[in-house]
Design an enzyme around this catalytic site. Structure first.
Site, mmCIF file in Angstrom:
data_model
loop_
_atom_site.group_PDB
_atom_site.id
_atom_site.type_symbol
_atom_site.label_atom_id
_atom_site.label_comp_id
_atom_site.label_asym_id
_atom_site.label_seq_id
_atom_site.Cartn_x
_atom_site.Cartn_y
_atom_site.Cartn_z
ATOM 1 N N ASN A 9 0.890 -1.139 -0.023
ATOM 2 C CA ASN A 9 0.120 -0.065 -0.027
ATOM 3 C C ASN A 9 0.881 1.281 0.023
ATOM 4 O O ASN A 9 1.682 1.631 0.838
ATOM 5 C CB ASN A 9 -0.783 -0.097 1.187
ATOM 6 C CG ASN A 9 -1.767 1.346 1.338
ATOM 7 O OD1 ASN A 9 -1.550 2.180 0.336
ATOM 8 N ND2 ASN A 9 -2.238 1.576 2.383
ATOM 9 N N LYS A 11 0.279 4.300 -0.347
ATOM 10 C CA LYS A 11 -0.465 5.441 0.390
ATOM 11 C C LYS A 11 0.008 6.578 -0.490
ATOM 12 O O LYS A 11 -0.055 6.494 -1.780
ATOM 13 C CB LYS A 11 0.245 5.638 1.588
ATOM 14 C CG LYS A 11 0.121 4.525 2.690
ATOM 15 C CD LYS A 11 0.351 4.790 4.144
ATOM 16 C CE LYS A 11 0.445 3.514 4.976
ATOM 17 N NZ LYS A 11 0.256 3.703 6.554
ATOM 18 N N HIS A 95 -9.564 1.245 4.621
ATOM 19 C CA HIS A 95 -8.417 1.494 5.337
ATOM 20 C C HIS A 95 -8.622 2.109 6.402
ATOM 21 O O HIS A 95 -9.358 3.335 6.441
ATOM 22 C CB HIS A 95 -7.440 1.971 4.223
ATOM 23 C CG HIS A 95 -5.932 1.797 4.910
ATOM 24 N ND1 HIS A 95 -5.436 2.798 5.941
ATOM 25 C CD2 HIS A 95 -4.835 1.144 4.735
ATOM 26 C CE1 HIS A 95 -4.286 2.650 6.257
ATOM 27 N NE2 HIS A 95 -3.742 1.567 5.811
ATOM 28 N N GLU A 97 -7.006 4.696 7.686
ATOM 29 C CA GLU A 97 -6.806 6.280 7.289
ATOM 30 C C GLU A 97 -7.971 6.913 6.552
ATOM 31 O O GLU A 97 -8.286 8.100 6.911
ATOM 32 C CB GLU A 97 -5.700 6.652 6.458
ATOM 33 C CG GLU A 97 -4.118 6.123 7.357
ATOM 34 C CD GLU A 97 -3.047 5.546 6.749
ATOM 35 O OE1 GLU A 97 -2.886 5.706 5.392
ATOM 36 O OE2 GLU A 97 -2.340 5.351 7.345
ATOM 37 N N GLU A 167 -5.477 -4.975 10.470
ATOM 38 C CA GLU A 167 -4.735 -3.959 10.450
ATOM 39 C C GLU A 167 -5.012 -3.171 11.930
ATOM 40 O O GLU A 167 -5.905 -2.169 11.907
ATOM 41 C CB GLU A 167 -5.081 -2.698 9.326
ATOM 42 C CG GLU A 167 -4.465 -3.665 8.055
ATOM 43 C CD GLU A 167 -3.531 -2.476 7.160
ATOM 44 O OE1 GLU A 167 -2.680 -2.809 6.660
ATOM 45 O OE2 GLU A 167 -4.274 -1.306 6.969
ATOM 46 N N GLY A 173 2.260 2.182 10.872
ATOM 47 C CA GLY A 173 3.218 3.291 10.473
ATOM 48 C C GLY A 173 3.838 3.705 11.941
ATOM 49 O O GLY A 173 4.342 4.940 11.890
ATOM 50 N N SER A 212 3.006 -2.285 10.368
ATOM 51 C CA SER A 212 4.564 -2.282 10.719
ATOM 52 C C SER A 212 5.224 -3.534 10.386
ATOM 53 O O SER A 212 6.246 -4.078 11.202
ATOM 54 C CB SER A 212 4.974 -1.680 12.232
ATOM 55 O OG SER A 212 4.349 -0.368 12.162
HETATM 56 C C1 PEP Z 1 -0.798 0.199 6.019
HETATM 57 O O1 PEP Z 1 -0.696 1.535 5.444
HETATM 58 O O2 PEP Z 1 -1.693 -0.774 5.655
HETATM 59 C C2 PEP Z 1 0.186 -0.350 6.860
HETATM 60 C C3 PEP Z 1 0.222 -1.490 7.250
HETATM 61 O O3 PEP Z 1 1.355 0.654 6.919
HETATM 62 P P1 PEP Z 1 2.600 0.187 7.611
HETATM 63 O O4 PEP Z 1 3.037 -1.211 7.179
HETATM 64 O O5 PEP Z 1 3.584 1.538 7.219
HETATM 65 O O6 PEP Z 1 2.340 0.046 9.049
#
Ligand code: PEP
Length: 251
Positions: A9, A11, A95, A97, A167, A173, A212
């Site tokens: 992803n 972003k 997601h 976000e 998630e 992040g 992460s």
């Molecule tokens: C994500 O944006 O779906 C995500 C898991 O980000 P990160 O791996 O940076 O935590």
């Protein structure tokens, strides 16, 4: 046996030169690693570039969001059918976000999920709890509600053409990953919730972990029985990291 999927992803990151270099490395670095599948979900403006770069490769691509509407006066929105013009395979919906920064609730997310399916896209449905919710013991309630909203709208059979991603918001992040057992517990909860409607679909559906994931923790997560790969944010922009995560899934 479920095949693992590693989906990047990106972003709101990328650039023509950077994408070119990243994807050429990822294609070369995962060549022949056919025990798992791989995808990148990129910003809309790069779909044309990414579809040209990846069209004859083993890597799929998709977008990070869609409108729940088919067309019309929705300034700034992109419909599922538009993604078909770029041969997208996947689209991320729900997601965290989008849920937290853009007010997408479970009802909106489930309509986006439906719009994806109606246009032959595979939705990657993200579910997950905040830190406050986890500490209040509400993880299963929150994740269950996010999943049930979709099942209520489209029916459990629709999950045959979908991917789920757990998630935890507190792990996205932040560099703070769920432990493999914490993730496994919720993946198992999600699979059981689907199984309460349809056991065959529950056995088949891929449930990705996101939050992460890095080269140094991917293997311990991916060996857990209900973790079928990862949704990778930050590390999907770093070719060596992303390739290592893909290799961890190729077992
Ligand atoms: C994500 O944006 O779906 C995500 C898991 O980000 P990160 O791996 O940076 O935590």
């Amino acid at each position: 046996m479920r095949k693992k999927l590693v989906a990047g992803n990106w972003k709101m990151h990328g650039g023509i030169e950077q994408n070119n270099s990243l994807l050429n490395k990822v294609v070369a670095g995962t060549l022949g690693a056919d025990k798992a599948t791989y995808a990148v979900c990129v910003p809309y403006p790069y779909l044309s570039q990414v579809s040209s770069l990846l069209k004859d490769t083993h890597i799929s691509w998709g977008a990070q969001n869609i409108s729940q509407h088919v067309k019309g006066a929705f300034t700034g929105e992109v419909s599922a059918i538009m993604l078909n013009d770029f041969f997208c395979h996947y689209v991320i919906v729900g997601h965290s976000e989008r849920r937290t920064l853009y007010g997408e609730d479970s009802k909106i997310v489930s309509h986006k999920f439906k719009a994806a399916l109606e246009n032959s896209l595979i939705p990657i449905l993200c579910v997950g709890e905040s830190l406050d919710q986890r500490e209040a013991g509400l993880t299963e309630e929150i994740v269950g509600e996010q999943l049930d909203a979709v099942i209520e709208l489209v029916g459990v059979e629709a999950l045959e053409h979908a991917v789920l991603a757990y998630e935890p918001i507190w792990a996205i992040g932040t560099g703070r990953t769920a432990t493999p057992q914490q993730a496994q517990d919720i993946h198992s909860f999600i699979r059981n919730r689907v199984a309460s409607h349809n056991t065959q679909i529950a056995t088949k559906i891929q449930i990705l972990y996101g939050g992460s994931v890095k080269a140094n923790n991917a293997t311990e997560l991916f060996v857990m029985p209900d973790i079928d790969g990862g949704l990778i944010g930050g590390a999907s922009l770093l070719p060596d990291e992303f390739i290592s995560i893909c290799m961890a899934a190729n077992n």
